[in-house]
Motif scaffolding. Structure first.
Motif, mmCIF file in Angstrom:
data_model
loop_
_atom_site.group_PDB
_atom_site.id
_atom_site.type_symbol
_atom_site.label_atom_id
_atom_site.label_comp_id
_atom_site.label_asym_id
_atom_site.label_seq_id
_atom_site.Cartn_x
_atom_site.Cartn_y
_atom_site.Cartn_z
ATOM 1 N N VAL A 21 -66.177 3.722 -96.636
ATOM 2 C CA VAL A 21 -65.995 5.094 -97.108
ATOM 3 C C VAL A 21 -67.208 5.565 -97.910
ATOM 4 C CG1 VAL A 21 -64.563 6.572 -98.597
ATOM 5 C CG2 VAL A 21 -63.484 4.793 -97.207
ATOM 6 N N THR A 22 -67.772 4.659 -98.701
ATOM 7 C CA THR A 22 -68.874 4.986 -99.596
ATOM 8 C C THR A 22 -70.206 4.581 -98.972
ATOM 9 O OG1 THR A 22 -67.392 4.558 -101.456
ATOM 10 C CG2 THR A 22 -69.742 4.624 -101.947
ATOM 11 N N ALA A 23 -71.182 5.462 -99.055
ATOM 12 C CA ALA A 23 -72.522 5.164 -98.527
ATOM 13 C C ALA A 23 -73.073 3.910 -99.190
ATOM 14 C CB ALA A 23 -73.454 6.342 -98.775
ATOM 15 N N ALA A 24 -73.802 3.110 -98.418
ATOM 16 C CA ALA A 24 -74.315 1.827 -98.913
ATOM 17 C C ALA A 24 -75.108 1.980 -100.209
ATOM 18 C CB ALA A 24 -75.169 1.163 -97.840
ATOM 19 N N MET A 72 -62.777 -6.591 -95.750
ATOM 20 C CA MET A 72 -61.860 -5.778 -94.947
ATOM 21 C C MET A 72 -60.547 -6.529 -94.679
ATOM 22 S SD MET A 72 -62.969 -2.842 -94.567
ATOM 23 C CE MET A 72 -64.311 -2.439 -95.636
ATOM 24 N N LEU A 73 -60.632 -7.810 -94.420
ATOM 25 C CA LEU A 73 -59.430 -8.608 -94.205
ATOM 26 C C LEU A 73 -58.556 -8.587 -95.467
ATOM 27 C CD1 LEU A 73 -57.874 -10.633 -92.368
ATOM 28 C CD2 LEU A 73 -59.162 -12.433 -93.516
ATOM 29 N N LEU A 74 -59.184 -8.756 -96.611
ATOM 30 C CA LEU A 74 -58.457 -8.731 -97.875
ATOM 31 C C LEU A 74 -57.808 -7.368 -98.115
ATOM 32 C CD1 LEU A 74 -57.821 -10.168 -100.628
ATOM 33 C CD2 LEU A 74 -59.910 -9.105 -101.478
ATOM 34 N N MET A 75 -58.561 -6.297 -97.961
ATOM 35 C CA MET A 75 -58.073 -4.954 -98.283
ATOM 36 C C MET A 75 -57.108 -4.379 -97.243
ATOM 37 S SD MET A 75 -59.146 -4.041 -101.138
ATOM 38 C CE MET A 75 -59.866 -5.262 -102.180
#
Length: 84
Positions: A21-24, A72-75
């Motif tokens: 969602v947030t730019a690097a 990503m797996l965690l969230m």
């Protein structure tokens, strides 16, 4: 850590943003260690106290290129399935 003799302390990281969602260049991440009560960092570090409460904690072992997949797996899977 080495300059202050803290290389044997517990290390952990705190991610503040979702990289999908947030730019690097805007993602925030705190690299942290535990420190003794009397530690004085000078101007090279900040001291923060994490308040008590429930936290998600996960160990990651692998190449840096796999951190995003683990995050990503965690969230997206683990935390929603846990009811947290």
């Amino acid at each position: 850590m080495q300059a202050h003799g803290l290389q044997n302390q517990i290390c952990y990281g705190i991610g503040h943003d979702d990289p999908s969602v947030t730019a690097a260049d805007k993602c925030r991440y705190d690299a942290c260690i535990t420190a003794p009560e009397n530690f004085s960092p000078g101007t090279q570090a900040n001291i923060k106290t994490l308040p008590g409460g429930a936290y998600a904690v996960a160990k990651f072992k692998g190449p840096a290129t796999d951190i995003n997949d683990a995050w990503m797996l965690l969230m997206r899977e683990y935390l929603p399935a846990s009811g947290m």
